[in-house]
Each structure stands twice: as structure tokens, then as C-alpha cells.
Write a protein that holds these residues in place. Structure first.
Motif, PDB file in Angstrom:
ATOM      1  N   LYS A 124       0.810  -1.164  -0.135  1.00  0.00           N
ATOM      2  CA  LYS A 124      -0.108   0.064   0.022  1.00  0.00           C
ATOM      3  C   LYS A 124       0.761   1.478  -0.151  1.00  0.00           C
ATOM      4  O   LYS A 124       0.413   2.410  -0.150  1.00  0.00           O
ATOM      5  N   GLY A 125       2.198   1.209   0.110  1.00  0.00           N
ATOM      6  CA  GLY A 125       2.999   2.354   0.410  1.00  0.00           C
ATOM      7  C   GLY A 125       3.269   3.163  -0.916  1.00  0.00           C
ATOM      8  O   GLY A 125       2.990   2.412  -2.089  1.00  0.00           O
ATOM      9  N   GLU A 126       4.522   3.786  -0.898  1.00  0.00           N
ATOM     10  CA  GLU A 126       4.836   4.438  -2.095  1.00  0.00           C
ATOM     11  C   GLU A 126       5.635   3.615  -2.699  1.00  0.00           C
ATOM     12  O   GLU A 126       6.238   2.825  -2.375  1.00  0.00           O
ATOM     13  N   THR A 127       5.595   3.665  -4.384  1.00  0.00           N
ATOM     14  CA  THR A 127       6.333   2.883  -4.933  1.00  0.00           C
ATOM     15  C   THR A 127       7.667   3.274  -5.076  1.00  0.00           C
ATOM     16  O   THR A 127       7.965   4.428  -5.063  1.00  0.00           O
ATOM     17  N   THR A 128       8.272   2.313  -5.340  1.00  0.00           N
ATOM     18  CA  THR A 128       9.944   2.612  -5.332  1.00  0.00           C
ATOM     19  C   THR A 128      10.441   1.566  -6.846  1.00  0.00           C
ATOM     20  O   THR A 128       9.353   1.414  -7.403  1.00  0.00           O
ATOM     21  N   SER A 129      11.759   1.481  -6.998  1.00  0.00           N
ATOM     22  CA  SER A 129      11.940   0.926  -8.139  1.00  0.00           C
ATOM     23  C   SER A 129      11.574  -0.862  -7.985  1.00  0.00           C
ATOM     24  O   SER A 129      11.317  -1.110  -6.987  1.00  0.00           O
ATOM     25  N   LYS A 130      11.137  -1.202  -9.281  1.00  0.00           N
ATOM     26  CA  LYS A 130      10.523  -2.523  -9.234  1.00  0.00           C
ATOM     27  C   LYS A 130      11.373  -3.524  -8.600  1.00  0.00           C
ATOM     28  O   LYS A 130      10.763  -4.403  -7.952  1.00  0.00           O
ATOM     29  N   GLU A 131      12.399  -3.577  -9.080  1.00  0.00           N
ATOM     30  CA  GLU A 131      13.605  -4.497  -8.384  1.00  0.00           C
ATOM     31  C   GLU A 131      13.239  -4.527  -6.958  1.00  0.00           C
ATOM     32  O   GLU A 131      13.259  -5.614  -6.229  1.00  0.00           O
ATOM     33  N   LYS A 132      13.595  -3.202  -6.463  1.00  0.00           N
ATOM     34  CA  LYS A 132      13.688  -3.346  -4.921  1.00  0.00           C
ATOM     35  C   LYS A 132      12.183  -3.539  -4.202  1.00  0.00           C
ATOM     36  O   LYS A 132      12.450  -4.340  -3.316  1.00  0.00           O
ATOM     37  N   ARG A 133      11.263  -3.143  -4.750  1.00  0.00           N
ATOM     38  CA  ARG A 133       9.923  -3.361  -4.236  1.00  0.00           C
ATOM     39  C   ARG A 133       9.857  -4.977  -4.077  1.00  0.00           C
ATOM     40  O   ARG A 133       9.086  -5.688  -3.535  1.00  0.00           O
ATOM     41  N   LEU A 134      10.432  -5.801  -5.408  1.00  0.00           N
ATOM     42  CA  LEU A 134      10.121  -7.176  -5.279  1.00  0.00           C
ATOM     43  C   LEU A 134      11.109  -7.919  -4.342  1.00  0.00           C
ATOM     44  O   LEU A 134      10.693  -8.652  -3.609  1.00  0.00           O
ATOM     45  N   ASN A 135      12.261  -7.385  -4.057  1.00  0.00           N
ATOM     46  CA  ASN A 135      12.947  -7.642  -3.046  1.00  0.00           C
ATOM     47  C   ASN A 135      12.372  -7.701  -1.645  1.00  0.00           C
ATOM     48  O   ASN A 135      12.447  -8.564  -0.836  1.00  0.00           O
ATOM     49  N   GLN A 136      11.797  -6.354  -1.289  1.00  0.00           N
ATOM     50  CA  GLN A 136      11.001  -6.343  -0.235  1.00  0.00           C
ATOM     51  C   GLN A 136      10.001  -7.435   0.046  1.00  0.00           C
ATOM     52  O   GLN A 136       9.573  -7.769   1.169  1.00  0.00           O
ATOM     53  N   LEU A 137       9.210  -7.320  -1.036  1.00  0.00           N
ATOM     54  CA  LEU A 137       7.980  -8.433  -1.051  1.00  0.00           C
ATOM     55  C   LEU A 137       8.321  -9.697  -0.699  1.00  0.00           C
ATOM     56  O   LEU A 137       7.669 -10.591   0.062  1.00  0.00           O
ATOM     57  N   ALA A 138       9.499 -10.069  -1.479  1.00  0.00           N
ATOM     58  CA  ALA A 138       9.741 -11.532  -1.382  1.00  0.00           C
ATOM     59  C   ALA A 138      10.339 -11.667  -0.002  1.00  0.00           C
ATOM     60  O   ALA A 138      10.222 -13.039   0.744  1.00  0.00           O
ATOM     61  N   TRP A 139      11.179 -10.937   0.852  1.00  0.00           N
ATOM     62  CA  TRP A 139      11.824 -11.356   2.037  1.00  0.00           C
ATOM     63  C   TRP A 139      10.596 -11.156   3.097  1.00  0.00           C
ATOM     64  O   TRP A 139      10.574 -12.481   3.918  1.00  0.00           O
ATOM     65  N   PHE A 140       9.570 -10.401   3.109  1.00  0.00           N
ATOM     66  CA  PHE A 140       8.429 -10.526   4.119  1.00  0.00           C
ATOM     67  C   PHE A 140       7.461 -11.573   3.745  1.00  0.00           C
ATOM     68  O   PHE A 140       7.002 -12.305   4.608  1.00  0.00           O
ATOM     69  N   GLY A 141       7.076 -11.827   2.425  1.00  0.00           N
ATOM     70  CA  GLY A 141       6.427 -13.051   1.830  1.00  0.00           C
ATOM     71  C   GLY A 141       6.874 -14.379   2.518  1.00  0.00           C
ATOM     72  O   GLY A 141       6.287 -15.223   2.974  1.00  0.00           O
ATOM     73  N   GLY A 142       8.078 -14.506   2.262  1.00  0.00           N
ATOM     74  CA  GLY A 142       8.947 -15.588   2.512  1.00  0.00           C
ATOM     75  C   GLY A 142       8.915 -15.940   3.963  1.00  0.00           C
ATOM     76  O   GLY A 142       8.620 -17.316   4.220  1.00  0.00           O
ATOM     77  N   ILE A 143       9.366 -15.007   4.712  1.00  0.00           N
ATOM     78  CA  ILE A 143       9.395 -15.081   6.125  1.00  0.00           C
ATOM     79  C   ILE A 143       7.787 -15.494   6.834  1.00  0.00           C
ATOM     80  O   ILE A 143       7.693 -16.252   7.747  1.00  0.00           O
ATOM     81  N   ALA A 144       7.050 -14.948   6.230  1.00  0.00           N
ATOM     82  CA  ALA A 144       5.716 -15.013   6.638  1.00  0.00           C
ATOM     83  C   ALA A 144       5.201 -16.626   6.454  1.00  0.00           C
ATOM     84  O   ALA A 144       4.666 -17.098   7.223  1.00  0.00           O
ATOM     85  N   LEU A 145       5.556 -16.723   5.204  1.00  0.00           N
ATOM     86  CA  LEU A 145       5.274 -18.413   4.893  1.00  0.00           C
ATOM     87  C   LEU A 145       5.932 -19.274   5.953  1.00  0.00           C
ATOM     88  O   LEU A 145       5.497 -20.471   6.233  1.00  0.00           O
ATOM     89  N   LEU A 146       7.101 -18.993   6.264  1.00  0.00           N
ATOM     90  CA  LEU A 146       7.876 -19.803   6.880  1.00  0.00           C
ATOM     91  C   LEU A 146       7.561 -20.129   8.190  1.00  0.00           C
ATOM     92  O   LEU A 146       7.212 -21.123   8.788  1.00  0.00           O
TER      93      LEU A 146
END
Length: 202
Positions: free
Chosen positions: A116-138
């Protein structure tokens, strides 16, 4: 360390802070843990909250980085064993799976905040989503082995692998796919190449 990371804009310096805090906590726990006190629990939770909210407090400054967000996601992994042991020592209960479920809340909330936040570069945003999504699933897939023990660890590996591959379709980060494949391979090895599997039950 977190202050220096902010001043110098060093993306991965917070990781050194997290490692340092974890080393102090685990060393102190091994040497002088007061089993009848709740004070350690407050410290563990306090550090978890500190590292979890840190990149969000300086969101604009860290928006184009991956390090602070990855450290915020990893903070739960560092604190979970400490919190789990303390709670089991103080209040041993049968519903142990509730603890990893509670630890999944912070990365899930962080995930929604990034979406829901402000957009940043697609690559960095993808990294952030991957880290939090992966840990949540873990943490969510840890509920089974922690609640049921033993062979459910293999099931957890398989579920986490499937979940990461499924997340990869929504968040196409190669790290999610690679980790998911590795976990599925581990589950396969534990099932197919472990003779003890045939003796778990009569």
C-alpha cells in the motif's frame, strides 16, 4: 549501528546490528538466564519490534535499499527461539503452534504496508515483498512441526516449498523459486532416502 546505517546509508549495516544483538542474547541466555523472570521476554520482544519497524520509520531514506527490509524480516527468526523457549519454560501449554502463528503477524503486516505504500523501483520493491512474504510463509508452515513434532518437519519443508513457489507466481523473485525448489528437494530426500520413514508407525 542502526543510527550509523541511517547516517551513512549503508544498506546491510543493520544486519551486523541484528547479529550482534542475537549473539549477546543467546550468550546471556546460555550463561545466566533467570527461568522465573519475564524480563528477558520483554527484551526479546523489544528488539523484535525495534528491528521490525526500523525501515518503516525511515521509509523514504531506505525505499531504494533491500538490506534494512531484509533485516526487518529476519528479526523474527533471530528472536523466535528465544521467545519460544521462554514461553514454554514459563507457561508450558499444548498449543505451541500459536507462537509461530503470532510471529507471522509482523511480516504479514509489513507485506501489506509495502503493497500500500509509495512505489520504489520495481526490483527493490520485489526484493522487499519476497523477504517479508517468504518469512511470513515460513512461520505459518512452522505451525505444524512445532505443534505436532517429529515427521511433521518433513511436511513443513514440503508445504513451505510449495507455498514459496506459489508466491513466486505473484512475486516473481528468483530467490523464492530457488528456495522453494531446495525445500522440496529436502522433503523428497527425507521421504525417499530415509529408511526410518518406514518405521514411524507400525
Amino acid at each position: 549501528t542502526l543510527g550509523l546505517a541511517w547516517v551513512l546509508r549503508l544498506a546491510w549495516l543493520p544486519l551486523l546490528g541484528l547479529i550482534g544483538v542475537a549473539l549477546v542474547e543467546y550468550t546471556w541466555k546460555a550463561r545466566s538466564f533467570p527461568g522465573d523472570s519475564l524480563i528477558p521476554l520483554y527484551w526479546y520482544i523489544g528488539f523484535y519490534v525495534l528491528f521490525s519497524v526500523y525501515p518503516f520509520l525511515f521509509r523514504k531514506r531506505f525505499s531504494a535499499m533491500t538490506g534494512p527490509w531484509a533485516v526487518a524480516a529476519l528479526a523474527g527468526l533471530a528472536q523466535f527461539p528465544l521467545v519460544y523457549d521462554t514461553l514454554q519454560l514459563r507457561w508450558p501449554v499444548d498449543l505451541k503452534g500459536v507462537i509461530p502463528a503470532l510471529f507471522a503477524i509482523a511480516p504479514l503486516v509489513s507485506l501489506m504496508a509495502i503493497l500500500k505504500g509509495e512505489t520504489t523501483s520495481k526490483e527493490k520493491r520485489l526484493n522487499q515483498l519476497a523477504w517479508f512474504g517468504g518469512i511470513a510463509l515460513l512461520f505459518l508452515t512452522w505451525i505444524l512441526p512445532i505443534q505436532l513434532d517429529r515427521q511433521w518437519l518433513t511436511v513443513a519443508f514440503a508445504l513451505e516449498g510449495i507455498a514459496l513457489l506459489r508466491l513466486f507466481h505473484r512475486v516473481p523473485h528468483p530467490g523464492l523459486r530457488a528456495t522453494g525448489v531446495v525445500l522440496l528437494c529436502i522433503a523428497f530426500i527425507r521421504l525417499a532416502l530415509n529408511p526410518a520413514v518406514l518405521s514411524y508407525y507400525p
